[in-house]
Design an enzyme around this catalytic site. Structure first.
Site, mmCIF file in Angstrom:
data_model
loop_
_atom_site.group_PDB
_atom_site.id
_atom_site.type_symbol
_atom_site.label_atom_id
_atom_site.label_comp_id
_atom_site.label_asym_id
_atom_site.label_seq_id
_atom_site.Cartn_x
_atom_site.Cartn_y
_atom_site.Cartn_z
ATOM 1 C CB THR A 1 40.534 42.250 34.360
ATOM 2 O OG1 THR A 1 41.281 43.323 35.554
ATOM 3 C CG2 THR A 1 38.973 43.094 34.729
ATOM 4 C CG PHE B 1 36.196 45.856 31.308
ATOM 5 C CD1 PHE B 1 35.242 45.287 32.416
ATOM 6 C CD2 PHE B 1 34.636 46.987 30.819
ATOM 7 C CE1 PHE B 1 34.805 44.996 32.664
ATOM 8 C CE2 PHE B 1 33.530 46.720 31.161
ATOM 9 C CZ PHE B 1 32.877 45.887 32.276
ATOM 10 C CG ASP B 2 43.798 45.060 33.876
ATOM 11 O OD1 ASP B 2 44.755 45.549 32.354
ATOM 12 O OD2 ASP B 2 43.589 44.336 33.729
ATOM 13 C CB VAL B 3 42.232 43.523 27.839
ATOM 14 C CG1 VAL B 3 41.538 41.953 27.839
ATOM 15 C CG2 VAL B 3 41.080 44.499 27.975
ATOM 16 C CE LYS C 1 45.651 49.134 31.581
ATOM 17 N NZ LYS C 1 44.307 48.284 31.697
#
Length: 240
Positions: free
Chosen positions: A18, A13-15, A150
């Site tokens: 998101t 998961f991106d945090v 990223k």
């Protein structure tokens, strides 16, 4: 057809964006500064300025970089260009809230998958975010851990190496994120199955997230974490 949810062991998961409402956190803090200064700001305009400033060549790690960002955007918003307000913006990250559906969805997904956080935020910020989210993660990776951000493939490789050490591979990962630029495009390039959580589905533009050079059609697409959790639940029911 996209692979079914039961085929994956991990969900990465991106945090920020998101699971954590960083746009709401930033605009709320800036509105507070504006109120103190006796002015008002437009939230979407502030996010557009933030986006431009955040991705300047001299940008630092997030959210520490918010001090610099504030000093860049304050004059354009009519806010006082004083570093103490930049520090206030940076420190506000410790109080940013999860989206209303994030914690419950993660708690449900953790019953069937190992959840891994992949965030460009620094470790100190993720410590706060995790508490907001109910500490659902099996493992976590931050910019401090990876030495990069990223969409650098090197960030993803750190996670690939982690699951490989457990005898698994990237084929066992479903990557979940809202950012086309930071996550969805690069995850496709790296051969991951991805799931786009389109948090801004009811709003125009990309808000505080940099716009991608090209749009990537995701393997799975939902407008909320709750919808993802429901889809996974129904998928697992069909297999029993």
């Amino acid at each position: 057809m996209a692979r079914g949810f039961s085929e994956f062991k991990y969900m990465t998961f991106d945090v920020v964006g998101t699971l954590i409402d960083f746009e709401g956190g930033i605009t709320t803090c800036l509105a507070g500064v504006a109120a103190d200064a006796g002015v008002s700001i437009d939230g979407e305009a502030a996010l557009a300025l933030y986006r431009q400033a955040r991705y300047m060549p001299d940008a630092g790690l997030f959210p520490d970089d918010l001090v610099r960002v504030y000093m860049v955007i304050a004059p354009q918003l009519g806010l006082p260009a004083e570093e103490k307000y930049g520090v206030r913006l940076r420190d506000s990250a410790g109080a940013w809230q999860g989206f209303p559906d994030s914690a419950a969805a993660l708690a449900e997904l953790a019953k069937s998958h190992k959840l891994i956080a992949m965030t460009n935020a620094r470790r100190w910020a993720l410590d706060h975010f995790e508490k907001q989210l109910g500490s659902p993660f099996f493992a976590t990776f931050t910019a401090d851990d990876t030495g990069t951000e990223k969409p650098d493939p090197a960030f993803f490789q750190k996670v690939f190496d982690f699951v490989a050490a457990r005898g698994d591979s990237k084929d066992d990962i479903l990557h979940v994120a809202q950012s086309q630029y930071h996550d969805i495009g690069i995850s496709r390039t790296l051969g991951l199955t991805n799931c786009w959580i389109e948090r801004r589905h009811a709003q125009k533009g990309y808000g505080g997230t940099i716009e991608p050079e090209r749009f990537t059609v995701p393997d799975h697409h939902f407008t909320s974490m709750a919808a993802l959790a429901t889809a996974v639940r129904e998928s697992l029911k069909e297999r029993t």
